[in-house]
Design an enzyme around this catalytic site. Structure first.
Site, PDB file in Angstrom:
ATOM      1  N   ASP A   1       0.841  -1.190   0.000  1.00 35.71           N
ATOM      2  CA  ASP A   1       0.000   0.000   0.000  1.00 35.71           C
ATOM      3  C   ASP A   1       0.882   1.248   0.000  1.00 35.71           C
ATOM      4  O   ASP A   1       1.892   1.306   0.699  1.00 35.71           O
ATOM      5  CB  ASP A   1      -0.921   0.006   1.227  1.00 35.71           C
ATOM      6  CG  ASP A   1      -2.039   1.021   1.112  1.00 35.71           C
ATOM      7  OD1 ASP A   1      -3.207   0.602   0.973  1.00 35.71           O
ATOM      8  OD2 ASP A   1      -1.753   2.237   1.163  1.00 35.71           O
TER       9      ASP A   1
ATOM     10  N   ASN B   1     -12.992  -2.753   2.085  1.00 33.06           N
ATOM     11  CA  ASN B   1     -13.808  -1.552   2.249  1.00 33.06           C
ATOM     12  C   ASN B   1     -14.791  -1.494   1.085  1.00 33.06           C
ATOM     13  O   ASN B   1     -14.392  -1.624  -0.074  1.00 33.06           O
ATOM     14  CB  ASN B   1     -12.921  -0.299   2.265  1.00 33.06           C
ATOM     15  CG  ASN B   1     -12.082  -0.214   3.529  1.00 33.06           C
ATOM     16  OD1 ASN B   1     -12.548  -0.573   4.608  1.00 33.06           O
ATOM     17  ND2 ASN B   1     -10.855   0.247   3.408  1.00 33.06           N
TER      18      ASN B   1
ATOM     19  N   GLY C   1     -15.202   4.092   3.377  1.00 32.32           N
ATOM     20  CA  GLY C   1     -14.031   4.838   2.922  1.00 32.32           C
ATOM     21  C   GLY C   1     -13.354   4.252   1.701  1.00 32.32           C
ATOM     22  O   GLY C   1     -12.183   4.539   1.455  1.00 32.32           O
ATOM     23  N   GLN C   2     -14.084   3.436   0.933  1.00 30.95           N
ATOM     24  CA  GLN C   2     -13.461   2.910  -0.290  1.00 30.95           C
ATOM     25  C   GLN C   2     -13.099   4.070  -1.205  1.00 30.95           C
ATOM     26  O   GLN C   2     -13.930   4.942  -1.488  1.00 30.95           O
ATOM     27  CB  GLN C   2     -14.409   1.947  -1.019  1.00 30.95           C
ATOM     28  CG  GLN C   2     -13.754   1.303  -2.249  1.00 30.95           C
ATOM     29  CD  GLN C   2     -14.671   0.320  -2.983  1.00 30.95           C
ATOM     30  OE1 GLN C   2     -15.828   0.119  -2.603  1.00 30.95           O
ATOM     31  NE2 GLN C   2     -14.150  -0.287  -4.027  1.00 30.95           N
ATOM     32  N   SER C   3     -11.832   4.101  -1.630  1.00 26.94           N
ATOM     33  CA  SER C   3     -11.364   5.214  -2.456  1.00 26.94           C
ATOM     34  C   SER C   3     -10.900   4.771  -3.842  1.00 26.94           C
ATOM     35  O   SER C   3     -10.789   5.595  -4.741  1.00 26.94           O
ATOM     36  CB  SER C   3     -10.219   5.954  -1.746  1.00 26.94           C
ATOM     37  OG  SER C   3      -9.135   5.077  -1.520  1.00 26.94           O
TER      38      SER C   3
ATOM     39  N   HIS D   1     -10.227  -4.733  -3.827  1.00 25.58           N
ATOM     40  CA  HIS D   1      -8.912  -5.061  -3.267  1.00 25.58           C
ATOM     41  C   HIS D   1      -9.071  -5.458  -1.820  1.00 25.58           C
ATOM     42  O   HIS D   1      -9.851  -4.862  -1.074  1.00 25.58           O
ATOM     43  CB  HIS D   1      -7.944  -3.881  -3.408  1.00 25.58           C
ATOM     44  CG  HIS D   1      -8.479  -2.579  -2.897  1.00 25.58           C
ATOM     45  ND1 HIS D   1      -9.373  -1.818  -3.620  1.00 25.58           N
ATOM     46  CD2 HIS D   1      -8.278  -1.928  -1.738  1.00 25.58           C
ATOM     47  CE1 HIS D   1      -9.688  -0.736  -2.929  1.00 25.58           C
ATOM     48  NE2 HIS D   1      -9.036  -0.782  -1.766  1.00 25.58           N
ATOM     49  N   LEU D   2      -8.312  -6.459  -1.440  1.00 27.83           N
ATOM     50  CA  LEU D   2      -8.322  -6.948  -0.066  1.00 27.83           C
ATOM     51  C   LEU D   2      -7.083  -6.404   0.642  1.00 27.83           C
ATOM     52  O   LEU D   2      -5.958  -6.605   0.178  1.00 27.83           O
ATOM     53  CB  LEU D   2      -8.295  -8.483  -0.060  1.00 27.83           C
ATOM     54  CG  LEU D   2      -8.383  -9.156   1.306  1.00 27.83           C
ATOM     55  CD1 LEU D   2      -9.757  -8.943   1.940  1.00 27.83           C
ATOM     56  CD2 LEU D   2      -8.086 -10.654   1.194  1.00 27.83           C
ATOM     57  N   HIS D   3      -7.315  -5.685   1.749  1.00 27.46           N
ATOM     58  CA  HIS D   3      -6.186  -5.203   2.554  1.00 27.46           C
ATOM     59  C   HIS D   3      -5.709  -6.332   3.465  1.00 27.46           C
ATOM     60  O   HIS D   3      -6.523  -7.011   4.104  1.00 27.46           O
ATOM     61  CB  HIS D   3      -6.615  -4.042   3.460  1.00 27.46           C
ATOM     62  CG  HIS D   3      -7.039  -2.798   2.758  1.00 27.46           C
ATOM     63  ND1 HIS D   3      -6.244  -1.678   2.682  1.00 27.46           N
ATOM     64  CD2 HIS D   3      -8.187  -2.473   2.110  1.00 27.46           C
ATOM     65  CE1 HIS D   3      -6.880  -0.719   2.017  1.00 27.46           C
ATOM     66  NE2 HIS D   3      -8.063  -1.177   1.668  1.00 27.46           N
TER      67      HIS D   3
HETATM   68  P1  DGP Z   1      -9.641   1.719   0.035  1.00 29.99           P
HETATM   69  O1  DGP Z   1      -9.975   2.749   1.063  1.00 29.99           O
HETATM   70  O2  DGP Z   1     -10.030   0.356   0.530  1.00 29.99           O
HETATM   71  O3  DGP Z   1     -10.199   2.028  -1.332  1.00 29.99           O
HETATM   72  O4  DGP Z   1      -8.051   1.720  -0.060  1.00 29.99           O
HETATM   73  C1  DGP Z   1      -7.313   2.084  -1.179  1.00 29.99           C
HETATM   74  C2  DGP Z   1      -5.869   1.947  -0.797  1.00 29.99           C
HETATM   75  O5  DGP Z   1      -5.088   2.075  -1.966  1.00 29.99           O
HETATM   76  C3  DGP Z   1      -5.361   3.012   0.176  1.00 29.99           C
HETATM   77  O6  DGP Z   1      -4.922   2.372   1.376  1.00 29.99           O
HETATM   78  C4  DGP Z   1      -4.211   3.686  -0.537  1.00 29.99           C
HETATM   79  C5  DGP Z   1      -3.903   2.743  -1.658  1.00 29.99           C
HETATM   80  N1  DGP Z   1      -3.485   3.370  -2.881  1.00 29.99           N
HETATM   81  C6  DGP Z   1      -4.110   4.373  -3.551  1.00 29.99           C
HETATM   82  N2  DGP Z   1      -3.454   4.665  -4.680  1.00 29.99           N
HETATM   83  C7  DGP Z   1      -2.392   3.828  -4.726  1.00 29.99           C
HETATM   84  C8  DGP Z   1      -1.323   3.656  -5.661  1.00 29.99           C
HETATM   85  O7  DGP Z   1      -1.216   4.322  -6.688  1.00 29.99           O
HETATM   86  N3  DGP Z   1      -0.404   2.691  -5.359  1.00 29.99           N
HETATM   87  C9  DGP Z   1      -0.500   1.924  -4.235  1.00 29.99           C
HETATM   88  N4  DGP Z   1       0.456   1.015  -4.022  1.00 29.99           N
HETATM   89  N5  DGP Z   1      -1.488   2.064  -3.341  1.00 29.99           N
HETATM   90  C10 DGP Z   1      -2.418   3.012  -3.587  1.00 29.99           C
END
Ligand code: DGP
Length: 112
Positions: free
Chosen positions: A29, A85, A91-93, A98-100
Site C-alpha cells: 500500500d 472496504n 471509505g473505499q477510495s 482489493h483486499l487489505h
Molecule cells: P480503500 O480505502 O479500501 O479504497 O483503499 C485504497 C488503498 O489504496 C489506500 O490504502 C491507498 C492505496 N493506494 C491508492 N493509490 C495507490 C497507488 O497508486 N499505489 C499503491 N500502491 N497504493 C495506492
C-alpha cells in the site's frame, strides 16, 4: 478504462509488487497503516464487493487464502487483519476490488 489498480497490474504505473500469479497481484500500500499493509488485487476489474457475482466466489476465497499465505511468509504470528472496504461509508477510495492485509502491530476493535 482509467483505473489505477488496472494500470499497476498492467505495469503502466509503478507499484511495489510482492506477489503475482494468473489471478492476483499483491502490492505494498502506498500509504501503509501498519508495518505490513498489502493490497491484493484481482487481475479482473471488479469495482467492489457489491458488484461481485456468484462467478467470483472462488476468486474471493482465493484472495483470502493468498493473504493468509503472505501473512505466514511475513511471520505475522501475532495475527493480522484482512479488510474489504465497500462504498463511501467504509471509505473505499479505489474502485477496483482489493483486499487489505494489515499486520505487524496490535489493532483495536471496533475499527474506526
Ligand atoms: P480503500 O480505502 O479500501 O479504497 O483503499 C485504497 C488503498 O489504496 C489506500 O490504502 C491507498 C492505496 N493506494 C491508492 N493509490 C495507490 C497507488 O497508486 N499505489 C499503491 N500502491 N497504493 C495506492
Amino acid at each position: 478504462m482509467d483505473c489505477i489498480f488496472c494500470r499497476i497490474i498492467e505495469g503502466d504505473l509503478p507499484g511495489k509488487i510482492v506477489y503475482t500469479d494468473e489471478r492476483v497481484v499483491a502490492i505494498e500500500d502506498l500509504h501503509p497503516h501498519a508495518p505490513t499493509h498489502i493490497l491484493l488485487l484481482p487481475r479482473e476489474h471488479i469495482p467492489g464487493l457489491a458488484e461481485a457475482g456468484p462467478g467470483h466466489d472462488a476468486l474471493l476465497g482465493y484472495l483470502q487464502r493468498i493473504a493468509a499465505r503472505l501473512a505466514k511468509e511475513r511471520g505475522l504470528h501475532g495475527g493480522y487483519r484482512t479488510v474489504l472496504n465497500v462504498g463511501p461509508d467504509a471509505g473505499q477510495s479505489v474502485f477496483h476490488l482489493h483486499l487489505h492485509l494489515l499486520g505487524g502491530r496490535a489493532m483495536s476493535w471496533p475499527p474506526g
